[in-house]
Design a protein around this motif. Structure first.
Motif, PDB file in Angstrom:
ATOM      1  N   PRO B 553      31.853 -54.037  39.964  1.00 12.84           N
ATOM      2  CA  PRO B 553      31.438 -52.794  40.604  1.00 12.84           C
ATOM      3  C   PRO B 553      30.568 -51.956  39.658  1.00 12.84           C
ATOM      4  N   PHE B 554      29.506 -51.386  40.192  1.00  9.62           N
ATOM      5  CA  PHE B 554      28.551 -50.665  39.358  1.00  9.62           C
ATOM      6  C   PHE B 554      29.201 -49.385  38.830  1.00  9.62           C
ATOM      7  N   PRO B 555      29.119 -49.181  37.501  1.00 14.85           N
ATOM      8  CA  PRO B 555      29.802 -48.013  36.914  1.00 14.85           C
ATOM      9  C   PRO B 555      29.018 -46.718  37.141  1.00 14.85           C
ATOM     10  N   ALA B 556      28.868 -46.367  38.407  1.00 16.48           N
ATOM     11  CA  ALA B 556      27.992 -45.250  38.782  1.00 16.48           C
ATOM     12  C   ALA B 556      28.470 -43.922  38.175  1.00 16.48           C
ATOM     13  N   ALA B 557      29.772 -43.639  38.318  1.00 15.49           N
ATOM     14  CA  ALA B 557      30.269 -42.341  37.859  1.00 15.49           C
ATOM     15  C   ALA B 557      30.137 -42.211  36.347  1.00 15.49           C
ATOM     16  N   GLU B 558      30.509 -43.281  35.642  1.00 10.85           N
ATOM     17  CA  GLU B 558      30.435 -43.250  34.180  1.00 10.85           C
ATOM     18  C   GLU B 558      28.986 -43.078  33.719  1.00 10.85           C
ATOM     19  N   LEU B 584      20.442 -48.770  40.562  1.00 13.27           N
ATOM     20  CA  LEU B 584      20.615 -47.379  40.128  1.00 13.27           C
ATOM     21  C   LEU B 584      20.342 -46.439  41.299  1.00 13.27           C
ATOM     22  N   ALA B 585      19.259 -46.712  42.023  1.00 13.34           N
ATOM     23  CA  ALA B 585      18.891 -45.849  43.145  1.00 13.34           C
ATOM     24  C   ALA B 585      19.920 -45.951  44.268  1.00 13.34           C
ATOM     25  N   ALA B 586      20.472 -47.150  44.462  1.00 16.13           N
ATOM     26  CA  ALA B 586      21.419 -47.346  45.560  1.00 16.13           C
ATOM     27  C   ALA B 586      22.781 -46.750  45.257  1.00 16.13           C
ATOM     28  N   ARG B 587      23.179 -46.784  43.993  1.00 17.75           N
ATOM     29  CA  ARG B 587      24.562 -46.433  43.660  1.00 17.75           C
ATOM     30  C   ARG B 587      24.717 -45.063  43.006  1.00 17.75           C
ATOM     31  N   THR B 588      23.632 -44.449  42.548  1.00 20.04           N
ATOM     32  CA  THR B 588      23.744 -43.147  41.884  1.00 20.04           C
ATOM     33  C   THR B 588      22.734 -42.180  42.495  1.00 20.04           C
ATOM     34  N   SER B 589      22.807 -40.965  42.068  1.00 22.54           N
ATOM     35  CA  SER B 589      21.845 -39.966  42.553  1.00 22.54           C
ATOM     36  C   SER B 589      20.577 -39.967  41.703  1.00 22.54           C
ATOM     37  N   ARG B 590      20.524 -40.837  40.718  1.00 19.22           N
ATOM     38  CA  ARG B 590      19.392 -40.822  39.786  1.00 19.22           C
ATOM     39  C   ARG B 590      18.375 -41.903  40.121  1.00 19.22           C
ATOM     40  N   ARG B 591      17.152 -41.660  39.692  1.00 18.22           N
ATOM     41  CA  ARG B 591      16.077 -42.634  39.881  1.00 18.22           C
ATOM     42  C   ARG B 591      15.402 -42.860  38.533  1.00 18.22           C
ATOM     43  N   ALA B 592      14.956 -44.077  38.308  1.00 18.94           N
ATOM     44  CA  ALA B 592      14.180 -44.347  37.096  1.00 18.94           C
ATOM     45  C   ALA B 592      12.763 -43.818  37.304  1.00 18.94           C
ATOM     46  N   ALA B 593      12.248 -43.098  36.304  1.00 22.14           N
ATOM     47  CA  ALA B 593      10.873 -42.585  36.397  1.00 22.14           C
ATOM     48  C   ALA B 593       9.883 -43.700  36.061  1.00 22.14           C
ATOM     49  N   HIS B 594      10.308 -44.642  35.239  1.00 25.79           N
ATOM     50  CA  HIS B 594       9.411 -45.723  34.810  1.00 25.79           C
ATOM     51  C   HIS B 594      10.143 -47.050  34.877  1.00 25.79           C
ATOM     52  N   TRP B 595       9.445 -48.032  35.410  1.00 25.37           N
ATOM     53  CA  TRP B 595       9.970 -49.396  35.428  1.00 25.37           C
ATOM     54  C   TRP B 595       9.124 -50.218  34.478  1.00 25.37           C
ATOM     55  N   VAL B 596       9.744 -50.717  33.419  1.00 26.96           N
ATOM     56  CA  VAL B 596       9.028 -51.583  32.472  1.00 26.96           C
ATOM     57  C   VAL B 596       9.508 -53.005  32.708  1.00 26.96           C
TER      58      VAL B 596
END
Lengths: 309, 632
Positions: B553-558, B584-596
């Protein structure tokens, strides 16, 4: 459990949901009788089922019952027997399960003379999916669920088992419960891989092959000696040719009984012990992996030393 | 701010497959490690038995290393194709060792990819040079690379006298090349000789012959040292370290865990692990060793392992690429029947056959979702050789505690690498076998409803009554049930196990953090790309790295709790679509600004990552940045 009923040890309370007249009932009774007769404890017997009507067999037995996947009954059974060789392991599956979707496992199991019993239920049709042709249905045959005659040829399970290397091969009939039970017992007692083809009616989708059809045709060849006790290649060749002849008789006269009992080919145990001398005495399932504190018991220090710098 | 750490020294060796490149890389790495240095190496090879090009990068430093470099300081070569492929990659001021032989036209190199030949020819034409290895050496010289022609033939003739003729000593050419490089770098001869003895252990005559070659090459290298060449002189010995690769670490972790049965079907690169296990099942053990069985296909492999696990043995299988596709059916069965099963999955390039020997991280979302229907599973991913051992050991505990399949993901980069790590300490581990009902007498319903979703687990052959399991939906007693209420309760029970696992697994096993916890620039990653970011930290102190070790399970809260509101999130992955970024986008409220991203299926290095991270830090980053290197 009562002492009066010899089947009671292995009879489960649940009512089978097979059709009236289904051959599976006879096979179930014969299996219960064989297991009881061998004096086995239900806890030490594991019956694996494939998918289809036959795969439900473990539901209705009071032994450990593992209902697996379509075609995969032999790998599951093999894994269990390797991990705990003290168990009596039986695989029960249908014609399509074994020879279509599971054909790769059917053949490759023959390369390992592991002590398993494979009960192959052959009624030439797929029942649960409404009557399609099984790989054992002859070309041109058309059963009740089919829109047209079968365009594909049939495979012969006994010939294939022989070529693949099964060391005990027999054929029985679902409603000859006494004889079938004896065949199952012998298959289980065989210390290697046993293949038992069980002919059975499917009253719903293959009604032409009813009890009368079978009883007119079945016979036990009296002059066939299935025992192979010598490494003499001539004897092996002659016996294989005889089994091939019996395998091919499926029309007017259908032989049943033990076709091959090879006591010469070493059991898979011999090969496994070359790799792992501790097996089967220290079987994977029953050997502790940790001490009382939970520390691993495996000693990998010498292996780690090989990587030391 | 402290001065930035020195770059690790980067050594590369290349040659046709089957010529001993892997062994020579191991030889050099051993010699350096013996001298107290830390190693990280990467391996590149074709899906081919003999003849196609392979190469090995070995990075060397005084501090722990987790990443390779793409621009070697020293290249060891024996034939023209290696010169052609790598001359342009050698760092300015570096050294290129090549055979003292006439140059070869690029058109004569039958395994040189046409695209690369055109690329090299264009570079040469721009420098007004001929399309040949001579041209490439000249181009390297113009960049300040010291090209040293080595008289391998003469040296072999000298060695032949004392060691049974030219044919007998032919293979020592490899040792000669490595030894010259060791001499150039002032590596202690005794470490080199020790490494030779280790590498040819068990063959005294071969050791002697190669040690003679090592002395000869080493002396020549010492005599030829170009001014300014890096030195790997004698350093303090460090005890208690290992030099090994990811697949070996996994195998060792499994053995420590008490592996009882491993089944597999040959596939690159996963088979390396099973081959290692097969070779070592007979080692002295207090309590027996595993069975390792090559079976007919991956369907058999996964289901045999499940069959074994049903009886209480610790069972696993290992696969790659298409193998996991075939295993999805069995994975679902193990999920439905709550079977503790470990699947080690070595990612390679996909889809389909893809790139069987190259690295990729394209199977993350597949691993999380593989199989029809919904069922709980754990997905772990290792970032380096240390993780590989720990995760392999813990995977069995997780599988048995939570009674579910565990997918342990590695990637090819980690499989074929070599890394120095502190010696593994399995005795510190405490094995947990979960809720085994081995002593229960009477009926134990296999799928009893419990608060945490985990039911007591009976085994066949024990004192208890027999039990039933089935891939059909079932009630607590393992009997088939199509009852809607039972179905709901059973779905909820299985799902609860995942919540239980999420609560029980320590946060340190879910994510690892590196660098300044206050840093605003936060790189998220998983798998072996973690190494490039950890190495980048030495040069970019304003970076913070978070490695996700438990992907499901994705450790979203942590994770959310560790991300300040103003964090600038960068996701770094070896795939095309940014699968961790999607997660990250599916499981948390955060989004990556850059994808490398990098999807040439060559691993990401710190060297390539640094300018990109600096650009992002300075506000010059694009949302999607792809790392490319036409010379890999």
């Amino acid at each position: 459990m009562t002492q009066t009923d010899p089947h009671a040890n292995f009879a489960a309370p649940e009512t089978p949901d097979w059709c009236r007249g289904c051959g599976d009932f006879g096979i179930l009774r014969a299996l219960e009788k064989a297991l009881s007769g061998l004096g086995l404890r239900p806890q030490e017997v594991v019956v694996f089922g494939g998918i289809g009507c036959s795969g439900k067999t473990p539901y209705y037995l009071a032994a450990n019952g593992i209902h697996t996947l379509h075609g995969r009954v032999l790998p599951f059974a093999t894994g269990a027997k390797l991990a705990n060789p003290a168990l009596t392991v039986i695989a029960a599956g249908g014609d399509g399960d074994g020879l279509s979707i599971g054909a790769g496992h059917f053949v490759n199991a023959g390369r390992r003379n592991l002590d398993l019993t494979y009960l192959f239920y052959n009624n030439e049709v797929y029942g649960l999916t409404k009557g399609q042709a099984a790989p054992t249905l002859p070309e041109g045959a058309q059963t009740r669920g089919m829109a047209a005659p079968n365009p594909q040829r049939a495979l012969d399970p006994i010939a294939l088992a022989l070529d693949a290397g099964y060391t005990w091969i027999g054929r029985g009939y679902a409603y000859a419960v006494g004889e079938l039970s004896e065949l199952i017992s012998r298959a289980i007692r065989h210390p290697g891989l046993a293949f038992l083809e069980i002919l059975q009616p499917c009253p719903h989708y293959h009604p032409d092959h009813d009890k009368a059809w079978f009883t007119q045709r079945l016979y036990t060849p009296v002059d066939h000696d299935p025992l192979l006790t010598t490494n003499d290649p001539a004897r092996r060749e002659a016996l294989h040719a005889a089994v091939q002849r019996l395998a091919g008789q499926r029309d007017e006269r259908i032989p049943v009984g033990v076709f091959l009992e090879d006591r010469v080919t070493p059991p898979f145990t011999t090969a496994l012990r070359r790799q792992q001398p501790a097996w089967p005495e220290k079987a994977p399932a029953t050997t502790p992996v940790a001490n009382g504190e939970g520390q691993p018991l495996a000693r990998i220090d010498a292996l780690l030393d090989r990587f030391a710098v | 701010m402290n001065a930035p750490a020195p770059l690790p020294f980067a050594w590369r060796i290349g040659g046709p497959q089957g010529s001993g490149v892997l062994r020579m890389a191991l030889l050099f790495a051993r010699a350096c490690a013996r001298g107290g240095r830390e190693i990280y190496s990467r391996r590149e090879y074709h899906s081919n038995i003999v003849g196609r090009h392979s190469y090995f990068d070995v990075s060397v430093a005084g501090r722990p290393l987790f990443s390779h470099r793409e621009t070697p300081d020293l290249l060891v070569s024996f034939e023209a194709e290696t010169v052609a492929r790598h001359a342009l990659a050698v760092a300015s001021g570096g050294v290129l060792l090549h055979a003292d032989e006439p140059g070869v036209p690029l058109s004569a190199l039958r395994f040189l990819d046409p695209r690369l030949r055109e690329h090299l020819s264009a570079e040469l034409a721009a420098g007004d040079l001929p399309p040949s290895t001579d041209g490439l050496l000249e181009l390297a010289r113009r960049r300040g690379v010291h090209c040293l022609a080595l008289p391998y033939g003469d040296w072999l003739a000298r060695l032949a006298a004392g060691h049974g003729g030219r044919k007998a000593v032919a293979k020592t050419v490899n040792t000669l090349g490595v030894a010259v490089s060791a001499g150039l770098l002032d590596l202690p001869l005794e470490d080199l000789l020790w490494a030779v003895a280790q590498t040819f252990a068990g063959k005294p005559a071969v050791i002697e012959m190669n040690q003679d070659a090592a002395r000869l090459g080493w002396e020549a290298g010492r005599a030829d040292r170009p001014a300014g060449t890096a030195k790997l002189s004698a350093a303090k010995r460090k005890e208690g370290r290992l030099l090994l690769g990811g697949h070996e670490a996994v195998a060792l972790g499994k053995l420590a865990a008490g592996l009882g049965l491993q089944t597999y079907y040959p596939i690159s690169p996963a088979s390396d692990e099973s081959a290692f296990l097969e070779a070592h099942t007979r080692l002295p053990r207090s309590e027996g060793g595993p069975l390792v069985l090559q079976v007919e296909d991956e369907l058999a492999a996964v289901n045999m392992a499940a069959g074994g696990a049903l009886t209480g043995a610790r069972c696993a299988t290992a696969t790659s690429g298409p193998g996991l596709s075939l295993m999805t059916e069995g994975l679902g069965w193990a999920g439905m029947n709550e079977v503790p099963l470990v699947i080690t999955h070595y990612q390679r390039g996909g889809p389909s056959t893809g790139l069987p020997t190259r690295t990729d991280q394209g199977d993350l979302l597949f691993a999380i979702h593989a199989g029809h229907g919904e069922f709980p599973r754990l997905v772990l991913a290792s970032g380096d050789v240390n993780d590989a051992f720990d995760d392999a050991l813990r995977a069995f505990d997780h599988a048995e505690r939570f009674q579910l399949p565990v997918l342990h993901l590695l990637d090819r980069a980690l499989t074929g690498c070599l890394q120095t790590v502190p010696r593994f300490r399995p005795a510190r581990h405490r094995i947990e076998r979960g809720r085994l009902a081995t002593d229960a007498v009477g009926a134990v319903p296999r799928f009893a409803f419990t608060a945490d979703g985990i039911s007591p687990r009976p085994l066949p052959g024990g004192p208890g009554a027999p039990f039933w399991t089935t891939g059909v939906e079932h009630g607590e007693d393992g009997r088939v049930s199509e009852d809607p209420v039972i179905r709901e309760k059973m779905m909820e029970k299985r799902a609860r196990k995942l919540e239980t696992a999420a609560r029980a697994i320590p946060v340190a096993d879910k994510l690892a953090e590196f660098g300044d916890p206050q840093a605003r620039l936060v790189a998220l990653t998983w798998g072996s790309t973690t190494g490039a970011l950890r190495e980048a930290l030495h040069f970019l102190p304003e970076l913070r790295v978070i490695q996700i070790r438990l992907l499901w399970p994705f450790p979203a809260a942590e994770l959310e709790a560790r991300l300040p509101d103003d964090a600038l999130l960068v996701v770094v992955e070896n795939n095309y679509s940014g699968q961790l970024a999607e997660l990250l986008a599916a499981r948390t409220s955060r989004r990556a600004a850059h994808w490398v991203l990098k999807y040439s299926d060559r691993p990401i290095s710190a060297e390539a990552l640094l300018p990109v991270l600096e650009a992002i830090r300075d506000g010059r980053g694009e949302p999607r940045m792809v790392l490319r290197n036409p010379l890999e």
